[in-house]
Write a protein that holds these residues in place. Sequence first.
Motif, PDB file in Angstrom:
ATOM      1  N   TYR A 161       0.582  14.794   2.513  1.00  0.00           N
ATOM      2  CA  TYR A 161       0.015  15.589   3.600  1.00  0.00           C
ATOM      3  C   TYR A 161       0.913  16.754   3.999  1.00  0.00           C
ATOM      4  O   TYR A 161       0.472  17.701   4.635  1.00  0.00           O
ATOM      5  CB  TYR A 161      -0.257  14.711   4.831  1.00  0.00           C
ATOM      6  CG  TYR A 161      -1.273  13.611   4.598  1.00  0.00           C
ATOM      7  CD1 TYR A 161      -2.003  13.548   3.417  1.00  0.00           C
ATOM      8  CD2 TYR A 161      -1.513  12.636   5.561  1.00  0.00           C
ATOM      9  CE1 TYR A 161      -2.925  12.533   3.193  1.00  0.00           C
ATOM     10  CE2 TYR A 161      -2.445  11.633   5.348  1.00  0.00           C
ATOM     11  CZ  TYR A 161      -3.143  11.585   4.162  1.00  0.00           C
ATOM     12  OH  TYR A 161      -4.059  10.581   3.965  1.00  0.00           O
TER      13      TYR A 161
ATOM     14  N   SER B 147     -14.236  11.283   8.146  1.00  0.00           N
ATOM     15  CA  SER B 147     -12.935  11.553   8.743  1.00  0.00           C
ATOM     16  C   SER B 147     -12.333  12.803   8.111  1.00  0.00           C
ATOM     17  O   SER B 147     -12.548  13.087   6.939  1.00  0.00           O
ATOM     18  CB  SER B 147     -12.026  10.340   8.505  1.00  0.00           C
ATOM     19  OG  SER B 147     -10.678  10.697   8.552  1.00  0.00           O
TER      20      SER B 147
ATOM     21  N   ARG C 123     -10.867  14.815  -3.680  1.00  0.00           N
ATOM     22  CA  ARG C 123     -10.157  13.548  -3.894  1.00  0.00           C
ATOM     23  C   ARG C 123     -10.737  12.434  -3.023  1.00  0.00           C
ATOM     24  O   ARG C 123     -11.003  12.625  -1.846  1.00  0.00           O
ATOM     25  CB  ARG C 123      -8.669  13.720  -3.552  1.00  0.00           C
ATOM     26  CG  ARG C 123      -7.812  12.490  -3.803  1.00  0.00           C
ATOM     27  CD  ARG C 123      -6.334  12.762  -3.525  1.00  0.00           C
ATOM     28  NE  ARG C 123      -6.050  12.995  -2.109  1.00  0.00           N
ATOM     29  CZ  ARG C 123      -5.808  12.018  -1.228  1.00  0.00           C
ATOM     30  NH1 ARG C 123      -5.775  10.764  -1.609  1.00  0.00           N
ATOM     31  NH2 ARG C 123      -5.584  12.318   0.035  1.00  0.00           N
TER      32      ARG C 123
ATOM     33  N   SER D 102      -8.519  15.064   8.375  1.00  0.00           N
ATOM     34  CA  SER D 102      -7.267  15.251   9.099  1.00  0.00           C
ATOM     35  C   SER D 102      -6.512  16.448   8.574  1.00  0.00           C
ATOM     36  O   SER D 102      -6.623  16.823   7.411  1.00  0.00           O
ATOM     37  CB  SER D 102      -6.411  13.982   9.097  1.00  0.00           C
ATOM     38  OG  SER D 102      -5.989  13.665   7.809  1.00  0.00           O
TER      39      SER D 102
ATOM     40  N   HIS E   8      -7.492   2.714   3.276  1.00  0.00           N
ATOM     41  CA  HIS E   8      -7.814   3.584   4.401  1.00  0.00           C
ATOM     42  C   HIS E   8      -9.324   3.602   4.658  1.00  0.00           C
ATOM     43  O   HIS E   8      -9.764   3.657   5.807  1.00  0.00           O
ATOM     44  CB  HIS E   8      -7.269   4.989   4.170  1.00  0.00           C
ATOM     45  CG  HIS E   8      -7.430   5.869   5.356  1.00  0.00           C
ATOM     46  ND1 HIS E   8      -6.978   5.504   6.602  1.00  0.00           N
ATOM     47  CD2 HIS E   8      -8.030   7.070   5.513  1.00  0.00           C
ATOM     48  CE1 HIS E   8      -7.276   6.457   7.470  1.00  0.00           C
ATOM     49  NE2 HIS E   8      -7.920   7.412   6.835  1.00  0.00           N
TER      50      HIS E   8
ATOM     51  N   TYR F 156      -2.219  13.495  16.795  1.00  0.00           N
ATOM     52  CA  TYR F 156      -1.234  12.419  16.626  1.00  0.00           C
ATOM     53  C   TYR F 156       0.126  13.056  16.524  1.00  0.00           C
ATOM     54  O   TYR F 156       0.304  14.004  15.780  1.00  0.00           O
ATOM     55  CB  TYR F 156      -1.406  11.727  15.277  1.00  0.00           C
ATOM     56  CG  TYR F 156      -2.522  10.754  15.164  1.00  0.00           C
ATOM     57  CD1 TYR F 156      -2.897   9.972  16.236  1.00  0.00           C
ATOM     58  CD2 TYR F 156      -3.178  10.593  13.950  1.00  0.00           C
ATOM     59  CE1 TYR F 156      -3.923   9.066  16.093  1.00  0.00           C
ATOM     60  CE2 TYR F 156      -4.197   9.683  13.803  1.00  0.00           C
ATOM     61  CZ  TYR F 156      -4.566   8.922  14.878  1.00  0.00           C
ATOM     62  OH  TYR F 156      -5.560   8.039  14.732  1.00  0.00           O
TER      63      TYR F 156
ATOM     64  N   CYS G 256       0.805  -1.226   0.000  1.00  0.00           N
ATOM     65  CA  CYS G 256       0.000   0.000   0.000  1.00  0.00           C
ATOM     66  C   CYS G 256       0.835   1.272   0.000  1.00  0.00           C
ATOM     67  O   CYS G 256       0.344   2.340  -0.310  1.00  0.00           O
ATOM     68  CB  CYS G 256      -1.006   0.004   1.137  1.00  0.00           C
ATOM     69  SG  CYS G 256      -0.240   0.144   2.724  1.00  0.00           S
TER      70      CYS G 256
HETATM   71  C1  BLA Z   1      -4.188   7.496   5.726  1.00  0.00           C
HETATM   72  N1  BLA Z   1      -4.121   6.594   8.060  1.00  0.00           N
HETATM   73  C2  BLA Z   1      -4.349   7.597   7.152  1.00  0.00           C
HETATM   74  C3  BLA Z   1      -4.752   8.776   7.847  1.00  0.00           C
HETATM   75  C4  BLA Z   1      -4.788   8.454   9.190  1.00  0.00           C
HETATM   76  C5  BLA Z   1      -4.431   7.083   9.308  1.00  0.00           C
HETATM   77  C6  BLA Z   1      -5.149   9.419  10.311  1.00  0.00           C
HETATM   78  C7  BLA Z   1      -5.042  10.135   7.251  1.00  0.00           C
HETATM   79  C8  BLA Z   1      -6.328  10.149   6.489  1.00  0.00           C
HETATM   80  C9  BLA Z   1      -7.531  10.662   7.244  1.00  0.00           C
HETATM   81  O1  BLA Z   1      -7.688  11.860   7.405  1.00  0.00           O
HETATM   82  O2  BLA Z   1      -8.373   9.846   7.691  1.00  0.00           O
HETATM   83  C10 BLA Z   1      -4.308   6.263  10.472  1.00  0.00           C
HETATM   84  N2  BLA Z   1      -6.289   6.835  11.750  1.00  0.00           N
HETATM   85  C11 BLA Z   1      -5.145   6.180  11.583  1.00  0.00           C
HETATM   86  C12 BLA Z   1      -4.879   5.396  12.764  1.00  0.00           C
HETATM   87  C13 BLA Z   1      -5.891   5.610  13.624  1.00  0.00           C
HETATM   88  C14 BLA Z   1      -6.773   6.534  12.976  1.00  0.00           C
HETATM   89  C15 BLA Z   1      -3.724   4.532  13.005  1.00  0.00           C
HETATM   90  O3  BLA Z   1      -7.783   7.006  13.484  1.00  0.00           O
HETATM   91  C16 BLA Z   1      -6.015   4.986  14.971  1.00  0.00           C
HETATM   92  C17 BLA Z   1      -6.926   5.312  15.841  1.00  0.00           C
HETATM   93  N3  BLA Z   1      -3.358   2.223   6.638  1.00  0.00           N
HETATM   94  C18 BLA Z   1      -3.119   1.143   7.443  1.00  0.00           C
HETATM   95  C19 BLA Z   1      -2.359   0.200   6.700  1.00  0.00           C
HETATM   96  C20 BLA Z   1      -2.153   0.740   5.446  1.00  0.00           C
HETATM   97  C21 BLA Z   1      -2.788   2.034   5.428  1.00  0.00           C
HETATM   98  C22 BLA Z   1      -1.923  -1.105   7.272  1.00  0.00           C
HETATM   99  O4  BLA Z   1      -3.484   1.023   8.575  1.00  0.00           O
HETATM  100  C23 BLA Z   1      -1.447   0.170   4.315  1.00  0.00           C
HETATM  101  C24 BLA Z   1      -0.895  -1.060   4.370  1.00  0.00           C
HETATM  102  C25 BLA Z   1      -2.795   2.934   4.338  1.00  0.00           C
HETATM  103  N4  BLA Z   1      -3.535   5.083   5.425  1.00  0.00           N
HETATM  104  C26 BLA Z   1      -3.185   4.314   4.370  1.00  0.00           C
HETATM  105  C27 BLA Z   1      -3.219   5.113   3.179  1.00  0.00           C
HETATM  106  C28 BLA Z   1      -3.617   6.394   3.567  1.00  0.00           C
HETATM  107  C29 BLA Z   1      -3.809   6.356   4.987  1.00  0.00           C
HETATM  108  C30 BLA Z   1      -2.880   4.640   1.779  1.00  0.00           C
HETATM  109  C31 BLA Z   1      -3.808   7.594   2.678  1.00  0.00           C
HETATM  110  C32 BLA Z   1      -5.262   7.871   2.441  1.00  0.00           C
HETATM  111  C33 BLA Z   1      -5.409   8.956   1.397  1.00  0.00           C
HETATM  112  O5  BLA Z   1      -5.198  10.133   1.744  1.00  0.00           O
HETATM  113  O6  BLA Z   1      -5.700   8.603   0.254  1.00  0.00           O
END
Ligand code: BLA
Length: 509
Positions: free
Chosen positions: A211, A263, A245, A265, A251, A171, A12
């Motif tokens: 970001y 959500s 987007r 952020s 996610h 965070y 990913c």
């Molecule tokens: C994006 N992952 C994000 C974002 C957060 C997190 C905050 C920012 C996007 C948003 O605003 O929602 C993570 N959010 C968390 C975590 C908690 C939470 C840890 O609330 C805990 C309470 N994500 C995974 C794994 C992969 C992954 C295992 O957990 C890939 C193997 C991918 N996370 C991933 C990707 C994005 C992302 C690709 C980008 C999403 C985008 O902007 O397109």
Amino acid sequence: SSPHEPVSLANCDQEPIHLLGQIQPHGALLAFDFSRRLTHLSANASALLPTLPALGQQLAPTDLAGHPDFHGPFETLLAEALIGRESGPVHHELVLNGQTFDLLLHVHQHRLIAEFELRSISEAELNQFALMAYRHMSKLKLQFQRDLHALLAEAVIAMRALTGFDRVMAYRFHSDGSGEVVAEARQAGLDPYLGLRYPASDIPAQARQLYTINTLRLIADVGLAPVPLLSSDGSPLDQTFSVLRSVSPIHVEYLSNMGVRASMSLSIVLNGRLWGLIACHHLSPHRVPYAIRMSCDVLSQLLAVGVQSAQAQAVAGRLEAAAELRSRLAAVITHQDELVSGFTPLLPELSRLLRANACVVGFLTKQAVEGELARDTTRELLTWLDTLEQDIYFTDRFDELPPPLAASLSPFCGLAAIRYDAIHGGWLVWLRHEQIKTVRWGGKPEKHLTVGPLGPRLTPRGSFEEWRETVHGTSCPWDELDRSIISQLLDDLNRACISRTVELERARA
Ligand code: BLA
């Protein structure tokens, strides 16, 4: 990697999240080249907007281009683009077919991108928010004099008041890319996530990079199918700065598993580096109007300034404490015959200064310990240190030590040591516990948890377990400040010891 390759937990970080070719359905997107030709449009555009040119065709006065509220900003931005400026976003309110839109225009990668975001609340309501935003920013500025914790606590409260999200978290990223929930404001009845740790992979590198330059993203409803972008020649549109987007499906699965429907952020960027995020969750669909999002964006920039000043203050405080301790230790070396007993009363402070769980001083055959370390283990440790070539040693993982020593030192996992007196085998040592000893999953079994196709890994609990795996057998790393405090101690104490030896020899002669 090709956009058609299926995304999995393993790849990913390769997913080109700025090229996914889809938007969220609460608006429409059009992209033009600099000859006003329509190169991309979202599949829902013709339903939401009045007459449009066909894909590949130019805008004409008889279509959208004839609308004065579109024409003006579009032409202004295009004129800038033609002299080589990638600018925007330009914001304009637009009423089309009786529907109010926030029109956002920006230029990126040789495309003029027009996004039409459906407005969900009235002008009057928006004005209320502007005042509220102002009040919160003033309050936040009052926290600038206080510590980081107070500042972040105030920021999540402000962000929650402004946006109405059920949960707002701050965070903070650690130097290894992992993260920690350091502040939280939430709706009564939700499980706390405060203190939760998660691995770097949860927010993969390409997302962090995005970001850093685009500081806000909103996912209004993870339950709605994204709308595809159609292209005049099959080329993908670069959506780096697109407000509509649609985010990575991985996610989306993460959020759905958590029971989160919406959500948002915001990035906290310090000196061009992503320091942390403000992350907001809602258990039902939630749209935050553009104007409020912009207030939030300003608030998070203000927060970044506050974080920077709080951090600078904390660093200054530690450096001051370090300097003071250094001179007290040097005075012991200069004025006392018995080094170890002179150092002993200072050990608790020395230990705290380096956020250690134990601290040892050795000199000749004597030693003193602050913390839970057996006499034999202390001796074993000092004997091993004496075999080292270097005068300064750091580790945050004991699999780098001889296994019998590592075993005796358990539950400690991290070690910093300086040989402050080479002639008499003088050592100062700090020890840190294993990280997971100090952090435990605090959450109750999650009420909202369901599990999607990629399994339970994509849940806060799954993240926490993954984080535990990655930090197994390690202590908190010795960061740059720790290292510089320790190496300054080495320099000063070393110098004091050399003078002391010279004095003693002179007295003896
Ligand atoms: C994006 N992952 C994000 C974002 C957060 C997190 C905050 C920012 C996007 C948003 O605003 O929602 C993570 N959010 C968390 C975590 C908690 C939470 C840890 O609330 C805990 C309470 N994500 C995974 C794994 C992969 C992954 C295992 O957990 C890939 C193997 C991918 N996370 C991933 C990707 C994005 C992302 C690709 C980008 C999403 C985008 O902007 O397109």
